[in-house]
Design a protein around this motif. Structure first.
Motif, short mmCIF file in Angstrom:
data_model
loop_
_atom_site.label_atom_id
_atom_site.label_comp_id
_atom_site.label_asym_id
_atom_site.label_seq_id
_atom_site.Cartn_x
_atom_site.Cartn_y
_atom_site.Cartn_z
N LEU A 116 58.55 20.83 12.25
CA LEU A 116 58.92 20.03 11.09
C LEU A 116 58.54 18.57 11.30
O LEU A 116 57.93 17.94 10.43
N GLY A 117 58.87 18.04 12.48
CA GLY A 117 58.54 16.64 12.77
C GLY A 117 57.05 16.38 12.77
O GLY A 117 56.59 15.35 12.24
N LEU A 118 56.27 17.29 13.35
CA LEU A 118 54.82 17.12 13.39
C LEU A 118 54.23 17.13 11.99
O LEU A 118 53.37 16.30 11.66
N SER A 119 54.68 18.05 11.15
CA SER A 119 54.16 18.14 9.78
C SER A 119 54.46 16.87 8.99
O SER A 119 53.58 16.30 8.33
N LEU A 120 55.71 16.40 9.06
CA LEU A 120 56.09 15.19 8.33
C LEU A 120 55.32 13.98 8.84
O LEU A 120 54.93 13.10 8.07
N PHE A 121 55.08 13.94 10.16
CA PHE A 121 54.35 12.81 10.75
C PHE A 121 52.90 12.79 10.26
O PHE A 121 52.38 11.73 9.87
N LEU A 122 52.24 13.95 10.24
CA LEU A 122 50.83 13.99 9.85
C LEU A 122 50.64 13.85 8.35
O LEU A 122 49.55 13.47 7.90
N PHE A 123 51.66 14.14 7.57
CA PHE A 123 51.57 13.97 6.12
C PHE A 123 51.97 12.57 5.66
O PHE A 123 51.92 12.28 4.46
N ARG A 124 52.35 11.70 6.62
CA ARG A 124 52.78 10.36 6.21
C ARG A 124 51.62 9.65 5.49
O ARG A 124 50.47 9.73 5.89
N GLY A 125 51.95 8.95 4.40
CA GLY A 125 50.94 8.23 3.63
C GLY A 125 50.07 9.11 2.76
O GLY A 125 49.11 8.62 2.14
#
Length: 257
Positions: free
Chosen positions: A187-196
């Motif tokens: 979950l954290g990785l997905s949200l991080f890579l989708f930032r912006g």
């Protein structure tokens, strides 16, 4: 004349064939040629759009699962996971996809929840399967491809049975913890890579597919390294507990590789 036993399947090969390769293929095949041309990029013959991309990506775990069933007369657990993972990824892509190349809002949260849901479901399945005839600990780890289970259980008398059951339950809980950790990291990785991520941009679907590709290969490091750490910790504690209960050596407990 007895049939020659089949060589045990390699779990890493299973994961690659049934999960990682289909998801990577989905990201490549799902690109829409019309959108590629609209963006001024070359359209290639393998860019089929989300629907056909999903169908082809599903063929790999489905085909492998059928082959495995015909060969072994039992279902392949990893093929099932691969089918669910690819199906969810493809359906989310189809749902989010707009004809003009933009995507619907909420892509980051939706894909992040999908990434977290599968390991979370596995964690609960491992715990809940403990008291069934086929615990998932025995599917993944404590099985006759790695351990000489008849020899081990032959050494465990009535007095050691409670300790043996407690050891397997501790190992099950520790093994399930690895999937709980993987769920949070996914979950954290997905949200991080989708930032912006701008879902209204003309190339949003192209960017979305690129992010999915990055999530897939980066999860190999971010998620699998801790997962394998828990796996080896579980294996170490399981072997140590079995040695204490049975008096057998490492070589007697583990089958030669």
């Amino acid at each position: 004349m007895s049939a020659t036993p089949h060589k045990p399947e390699n779990p890493l090969v299973n994961i690659m064939v049934n999960v990682l390769v289909p998801v990577l293929a989905l990201g490549t095949l799902s690109k829409d040629p019309a959108i590629q041309e609209k963006l001024g990029k070359a359209a290639h013959w393998w860019q089929l759009g989300p629907v056909y991309g999903l169908a082809i990506a599903l063929a790999l775990p489905l085909g492998y699962g059928i082959w495995f069933f015909v060969r072994n007369r039992k279902a392949n657990f990893f093929s099932l996971i691969g089918l669910v993972s690819v199906l969810l990824t493809g359906c989310i892509t189809i749902y989010l996809w707009n004809k003009d190349g933009t995507v619907k809002p909420g892509a980051a949260a939706l894909y992040g929840l999908k990434e977290a849901a599968i390991p979370l479901a596995l964690a609960f399945a491992i715990l809940l399967s403990h008291r069934t005839p086929n615990p998932l600990l025995r599917v993944f780890l404590y099985n006759d491809a790695l351990f000489d289970i008849p020899k081990i259980e032959g050494k465990i008398g009535a007095d050691e049975q409670p300790g043996y059951a407690a050891l397997l339950w501790r190992s099950t809980r520790l093994f399930a913890t690895s999937f709980f950790v993987s769920s949070v990291l996914n979950l954290g990785l997905s949200l991080f890579l989708f930032r912006g991520f701008d879902h209204t941009a003309g190339d949003a679907l192209e960017t979305y597919n690129a992010i999915i590709g990055r999530i897939t290969w980066m999860s190999m490091l971010v998620v699998l390294v801790p997962a394998f750490g828990f796996l080896f910790m579980t294996l170490h504690k399981l072997v140590a507990g079995l040695k204490e209960l049975t008096g057998l050596t490492d070589e007697e407990i583990m089958l030669p590789r």
